[in-house]
Design a protein around this motif. Sequence first.
Motif, PDB file in Angstrom:
ATOM      1  N   ASN A  18       0.853  -1.184   0.000  1.00 62.18           N
ATOM      2  CA  ASN A  18       0.000   0.000   0.000  1.00 62.18           C
ATOM      3  C   ASN A  18       0.892   1.239   0.000  1.00 62.18           C
ATOM      4  O   ASN A  18       1.978   1.231   0.584  1.00 62.18           O
ATOM      5  N   VAL A  19       0.423   2.322  -0.647  1.00 61.44           N
ATOM      6  CA  VAL A  19       1.286   3.478  -0.873  1.00 61.44           C
ATOM      7  C   VAL A  19       0.594   4.799  -0.527  1.00 61.44           C
ATOM      8  O   VAL A  19      -0.549   5.040  -0.918  1.00 61.44           O
ATOM      9  N   ILE A  20       1.327   5.644   0.200  1.00 60.59           N
ATOM     10  CA  ILE A  20       0.966   7.057   0.373  1.00 60.59           C
ATOM     11  C   ILE A  20       2.128   7.853  -0.201  1.00 60.59           C
ATOM     12  O   ILE A  20       3.278   7.636   0.181  1.00 60.59           O
ATOM     13  N   SER A  21       1.841   8.764  -1.111  1.00 57.32           N
ATOM     14  CA  SER A  21       2.924   9.414  -1.846  1.00 57.32           C
ATOM     15  C   SER A  21       2.757  10.926  -1.933  1.00 57.32           C
ATOM     16  O   SER A  21       1.641  11.435  -1.972  1.00 57.32           O
ATOM     17  N   GLU A  22       3.877  11.611  -2.007  1.00 58.73           N
ATOM     18  CA  GLU A  22       3.895  13.028  -2.341  1.00 58.73           C
ATOM     19  C   GLU A  22       3.711  13.208  -3.844  1.00 58.73           C
ATOM     20  O   GLU A  22       3.707  12.236  -4.608  1.00 58.73           O
ATOM     21  N   GLN A  23       3.584  14.452  -4.280  1.00 61.08           N
ATOM     22  CA  GLN A  23       3.393  14.776  -5.694  1.00 61.08           C
ATOM     23  C   GLN A  23       4.614  14.361  -6.516  1.00 61.08           C
ATOM     24  O   GLN A  23       5.750  14.529  -6.085  1.00 61.08           O
ATOM     25  N   ALA A  24       4.372  13.806  -7.706  1.00 59.48           N
ATOM     26  CA  ALA A  24       5.458  13.428  -8.612  1.00 59.48           C
ATOM     27  C   ALA A  24       6.110  14.670  -9.207  1.00 59.48           C
ATOM     28  O   ALA A  24       5.610  15.786  -9.069  1.00 59.48           O
ATOM     29  N   ALA A  25       7.236  14.465  -9.907  1.00 60.62           N
ATOM     30  CA  ALA A  25       7.980  15.601 -10.459  1.00 60.62           C
ATOM     31  C   ALA A  25       7.400  16.106 -11.766  1.00 60.62           C
ATOM     32  O   ALA A  25       7.444  17.301 -12.050  1.00 60.62           O
ATOM     33  N   THR A  26       6.850  15.197 -12.591  1.00 57.31           N
ATOM     34  CA  THR A  26       6.401  15.580 -13.929  1.00 57.31           C
ATOM     35  C   THR A  26       5.054  14.955 -14.251  1.00 57.31           C
ATOM     36  O   THR A  26       4.589  14.036 -13.575  1.00 57.31           O
ATOM     37  N   LEU A  27       4.449  15.454 -15.333  1.00 60.50           N
ATOM     38  CA  LEU A  27       3.172  14.919 -15.796  1.00 60.50           C
ATOM     39  C   LEU A  27       3.307  13.458 -16.212  1.00 60.50           C
ATOM     40  O   LEU A  27       2.440  12.634 -15.915  1.00 60.50           O
ATOM     41  N   THR A  28       4.398  13.115 -16.876  1.00 59.81           N
ATOM     42  CA  THR A  28       4.627  11.724 -17.283  1.00 59.81           C
ATOM     43  C   THR A  28       4.702  10.814 -16.067  1.00 59.81           C
ATOM     44  O   THR A  28       4.120   9.717 -16.053  1.00 59.81           O
ATOM     45  N   ASP A  29       5.417  11.260 -15.029  1.00 58.31           N
ATOM     46  CA  ASP A  29       5.502  10.459 -13.801  1.00 58.31           C
ATOM     47  C   ASP A  29       4.131  10.273 -13.168  1.00 58.31           C
ATOM     48  O   ASP A  29       3.788   9.185 -12.696  1.00 58.31           O
ATOM     49  N   ALA A  30       3.331  11.340 -13.124  1.00 67.35           N
ATOM     50  CA  ALA A  30       1.986  11.257 -12.538  1.00 67.35           C
ATOM     51  C   ALA A  30       1.116  10.267 -13.318  1.00 67.35           C
ATOM     52  O   ALA A  30       0.335   9.512 -12.728  1.00 67.35           O
ATOM     53  N   CYS A  31       1.257  10.259 -14.643  1.00 63.73           N
ATOM     54  CA  CYS A  31       0.511   9.310 -15.480  1.00 63.73           C
ATOM     55  C   CYS A  31       0.879   7.868 -15.145  1.00 63.73           C
ATOM     56  O   CYS A  31       0.006   6.993 -15.044  1.00 63.73           O
ATOM     57  N   LYS A  32       2.166   7.613 -14.954  1.00 60.46           N
ATOM     58  CA  LYS A  32       2.616   6.257 -14.666  1.00 60.46           C
ATOM     59  C   LYS A  32       2.137   5.795 -13.293  1.00 60.46           C
ATOM     60  O   LYS A  32       1.825   4.616 -13.102  1.00 60.46           O
ATOM     61  N   MET A  33       2.051   6.717 -12.363  1.00 56.88           N
ATOM     62  CA  MET A  33       1.518   6.381 -11.038  1.00 56.88           C
ATOM     63  C   MET A  33       0.035   6.028 -11.120  1.00 56.88           C
ATOM     64  O   MET A  33      -0.426   5.077 -10.476  1.00 56.88           O
ATOM     65  N   VAL A  34      -0.723   6.775 -11.920  1.00 55.85           N
ATOM     66  CA  VAL A  34      -2.145   6.468 -12.109  1.00 55.85           C
ATOM     67  C   VAL A  34      -2.321   5.098 -12.766  1.00 55.85           C
ATOM     68  O   VAL A  34      -3.175   4.296 -12.357  1.00 55.85           O
ATOM     69  N   THR A  35      -1.506   4.818 -13.782  1.00 53.54           N
ATOM     70  CA  THR A  35      -1.595   3.524 -14.471  1.00 53.54           C
ATOM     71  C   THR A  35      -1.362   2.378 -13.494  1.00 53.54           C
ATOM     72  O   THR A  35      -2.087   1.377 -13.495  1.00 53.54           O
TER      73      THR A  35
END
Length: 367
Positions: A89-106
């Motif tokens: 299970n994961v609790i995370s801070e904001q990613a650095a880039t839009l591409t990174d955020a997309c990969k986290m959502v996937t």
Amino acid sequence: MLPGVGVFGTGQTVRALVPLLQKEGFPVQAVWGHTQEEAESLASELNIPFSTNKTDDVLLHPEVHLVCILTPPPHTRQIAVKALGIGKNVISEQAATLTDACKMVTAARYYPQLMSIMGNSLRFLPAFVQMKRLLGEGYCGNLQVCEARVYGGSLLSQSYGWAWEELMGGGGLHTVGSCIIDLLSHLTGRRAVRVHGMLRTFVRQGGPVGGIRSVTADDYACFQLLMNGGVVCSVTLNFNLPGTDVHEIMLVGSSGRLVARGTELYGQRASMQVEELLLSDGGEAVGPSVRGLNGMVTQLRLSFQAQEDRRSWVRHPVSMAASFEDGLYVQTVVDAIKRSNRTGEWESVEVKIQDVDSNHNHRTLPN
């Protein structure tokens, strides 16, 4: 049975979070630091049994079932995606880039049974919990305008690091503005459709340790969000005011307003002559983020405690937390504000999942 926790990071938020987790009964089993010395020092200070500078040592730790990621933004996506891929299970801070955020959502969509939430603790601050409830009950009437002001001293680290670099996720817009953008969406139930913004870097050089280095991260940001339904949000962030600590969110509607100043909530209906104190801070001298963190950890305990399996959790107690999808929306808004700063124009906000590498779970992490 509460899950064992592995923490990534050694900054101030970690120092606030770990004692709160321990107080609620979470066994904090492992901590990762950028260097072995940093990790060992923090582990000794906070009574954590295992420390390392190797990411896999925390992720593969047999007693770690919940991972809290509070690292510099460039590391966030790598750790979050791999953690989900091996069943944590994961609790995370904001990613650095839009591409990174997309990969986290996937990754979060691929493992929906696992917790994957953003660590924006402001959603759990009692003042904002009550503000959202009162807004829903019609205290303000039809919502019209939101205004946010955050003023403080420099966000730069003492020595050169990611906080100095805009491309690495440094700057007031990314580190503080992202939390405010998320909070405004959470409170109003609306999302930005167009944005206009201006960013400035007034402190352009740092030093003297290791020589003078240039700074690209913003220390001033002023932006407007036009939300669906016509609500207008105006946000000012200024980190050139040492000794100042202003954190104010105001919602104005057709028949009243609500204002959160620090950790206190005030309100004034149109029929009132003066505003009323709706929620005091209880005399606790802690900032909004730390007070919110306290509320978040309490809800985390409620989410896990009734489960027989330490990896299992229930959604309701943490339902107000930001999802990775919310994180992608916030990153999209941040990128649109940066675009607007370059063009001088209003920019549209369109949340898209970009094409990502299907082998995203199998990439090698830096140790």
